[in-house]
Design a protein around this motif. Structure first.
Motif, PDB file in Angstrom:
ATOM      1  N   LYS A   1      14.635  -3.300   2.249  1.00 41.44           N
ATOM      2  CA  LYS A   1      13.837  -2.553   3.219  1.00 41.44           C
ATOM      3  C   LYS A   1      12.434  -3.151   3.362  1.00 41.44           C
ATOM      4  N   MET A   2      11.877  -3.600   2.261  1.00 41.14           N
ATOM      5  CA  MET A   2      10.471  -4.011   2.298  1.00 41.14           C
ATOM      6  C   MET A   2      10.273  -5.499   2.501  1.00 41.14           C
TER       7      MET A   2
ATOM      8  N   ASN B   1      -2.361   4.921  -0.026  1.00 40.52           N
ATOM      9  CA  ASN B   1      -3.171   3.764   0.385  1.00 40.52           C
ATOM     10  C   ASN B   1      -3.723   2.930  -0.776  1.00 40.52           C
ATOM     11  N   LYS B   2      -3.342   3.286  -1.991  1.00 43.99           N
ATOM     12  CA  LYS B   2      -3.686   2.414  -3.108  1.00 43.99           C
ATOM     13  C   LYS B   2      -2.583   1.357  -3.247  1.00 43.99           C
TER      14      LYS B   2
ATOM     15  N   LYS C   1       0.858  -1.184   0.000  1.00 46.01           N
ATOM     16  CA  LYS C   1       0.000   0.000   0.000  1.00 46.01           C
ATOM     17  C   LYS C   1       0.887   1.223   0.000  1.00 46.01           C
ATOM     18  N   ARG C   2       0.660   2.063  -0.975  1.00 41.07           N
ATOM     19  CA  ARG C   2       1.497   3.230  -1.187  1.00 41.07           C
ATOM     20  C   ARG C   2       1.422   4.153   0.016  1.00 41.07           C
TER      21      ARG C   2
ATOM     22  N   ALA D   1       2.313  -4.975   3.196  1.00 38.06           N
ATOM     23  CA  ALA D   1       2.581  -5.725   1.976  1.00 38.06           C
ATOM     24  C   ALA D   1       1.702  -6.973   1.963  1.00 38.06           C
ATOM     25  N   GLU D   2       1.362  -7.411   0.775  1.00 32.32           N
ATOM     26  CA  GLU D   2       0.498  -8.591   0.681  1.00 32.32           C
ATOM     27  C   GLU D   2       0.739  -9.308  -0.635  1.00 32.32           C
ATOM     28  N   TRP D   3       0.722 -10.638  -0.545  1.00 30.56           N
ATOM     29  CA  TRP D   3       0.839 -11.447  -1.750  1.00 30.56           C
ATOM     30  C   TRP D   3      -0.521 -11.586  -2.414  1.00 30.56           C
ATOM     31  N   PHE D   4      -0.528 -11.455  -3.740  1.00 32.40           N
ATOM     32  CA  PHE D   4      -1.758 -11.654  -4.495  1.00 32.40           C
ATOM     33  C   PHE D   4      -1.534 -12.700  -5.576  1.00 32.40           C
ATOM     34  N   LEU D   5      -2.562 -13.490  -5.811  1.00 31.67           N
ATOM     35  CA  LEU D   5      -2.504 -14.360  -6.978  1.00 31.67           C
ATOM     36  C   LEU D   5      -2.338 -13.460  -8.194  1.00 31.67           C
TER      37      LEU D   5
END
Lengths: 232, 232
Positions: A65-66, A40-41, A32-33, A115-119
């Motif tokens: 860092k991320m 937040n996008k 998320k920015r 951070a999030e993993w997406f298919l």
DNA sequence: AATATTAATTGTCTTTTTGACAATTAATAT
DNA sequence: ATATTAATTGTCAAAAAGACAATTAATATT
């Protein structure tokens, strides 16, 4: 003193398409920015290139860092430089794709960033031209992986042939014959069979393999042809 | 108003490695640099990216300005962004390689720039990291040309198989068997045989061919394997 | 204990592609 | 008519690719 008089200066950024594999599907890591505009996008992992670093350095710094990970497989794709791609100010971005072992990441999750993993096929819309970047990265990953043994970068140290098989099918979005795949992949000489078996997936269990690191280093640039009927 | 506060800004340039083929050897087009520092030293064709253009636009503009040619085959290689690569001021440069028909160029020579073709292996030392760029471009050209039919871009509309053969040998710096090469190249279905012959090279003469433009457009991305025992 | 179940593993055959090899042909020059 | 020169074409064996399904090794069930 010599100077390049009155030439325009721009911001230069890097953006990373981070690929991972959960054993079943290809995934990408989004964040998320954290700054305006579009705060937040969902967006790719990125950042500006600092005064004392190259774009490659910057990409590695951002990833460290991320994700907490160092020495990640990272490949420069292309520069994105349409004048109006960033609505605030002219920014050119160097696109990279990264291949990481999704399990290593989960162990080192950095809570500073959402951070999030997406298919890969169920990702949200991203900001700016990041959707295009992802499309380009998929294409480049497919191209490269058909010729070079890079997909190992997304697997744990010990992996099974069926895992590798599914990964290749995912990346290329196609079915690959088990027997022919197995023949090809073993004929590369890159795999070392271990005594241990992975019993989580079946009663019989699948033998673990590991990479022959010496041969891998020597053959990282070698041509393979692992995907039949490849369309690029 | 939103802004990216206090991020550093840099100059962004493009540099083009322009390849040509004189019928015998691979050549590159160099220019004498027109500004300090390193004025009057040989360098690649380049220029700064303007405020209303993308790097691709800039590369095309530079090529148009310096060669008179439009619609040239142009491919982005990578960005060169070491902090100290330009001694005057931080400048990131996007490297491109271009393939042009050397004869078209000679007809449209632009006298505003001191440009000259050099044999690829007898070129002068270049400024900054341009020597590295040329080395990278050769490698990338070789890689790409082994898989995609791009070398036609360096030949006239009508060309012969022997010409094509020499060009492939030059690019790959290797000998290729005449018979096998001919078989492979014709089996692509990209060539249309013409009635006319090129008599300049031999008594017998070699038939001219032209590209099947439809198939070329469709197959520009298709995989070939034109160079045996390719090492990348 | 025997059998069923499930996924991993392995094998064969045909077709296609590759790579290594030199003879023939079509023109001009002698 | 013959020599010369480069273009063109052909064959064969080896390797790779592609299409195809039976066997095996474990656990689960009866």
């Amino acid at each position: 003193m010599i100077e390049y008089s009155r030439q325009p200066h721009y911001l230069v950024a890097v953006d990373c398409i981070v690929f991972g594999f959960d054993g079943e599907h290809l995934k990408i890591l989004l964040v998320k920015r954290g700054l305006e505009p579009e705060i937040n996008k969902w967006s790719l992992m990125g950042g500006f290139v600092g005064p004392d670093e190259s774009p490659d350095d910057a990409a590695n710094r951002v990833l460290k860092k991320m994700t907490g990970l160092e020495g990640v497989y990272l490949e420069q794709m292309q520069i994105y430089g349409e004048p109006a791609r960033d609505p605030i100010e002219r920014t050119l971005s160097v696109g990279y794709f990264a291949l990481i072992d999704i399990h290593k990441y989960e162990a080192q999750l950095n809570d500073d960033y959402e951070a999030e993993w997406f298919l890969i096929n169920e990702r949200p819309k991203l900001i700016f031209d990041h959707n295009q970047m992802v499309a380009d990265a998929r294409k480049k990953l497919r191209y490269k992986a058909a010729l070079h043994p890079i997909l190992f970068e997304m697997l744990p140290k010990k992996f099974t042939i069926p895992q590798l098989h599914i990964l290749f099918e995912e990346v290329n979005d196609t079915k690959i014959d088990t027997r022919n795949f197995s023949r090809k992949i073993t004929s590369t000489g890159l795999l070392i069979k271990l005594a241990e078996k992975d019993k989580t997936g079946s009663k019989k269990g699948a033998f673990y393999f590991k990479l022959d690191k010496k041969k891998y280093a020597a053959n990282a640039q070698a041509f393979l042809n692992l995907v039949p009927n490849l369309k690029v």
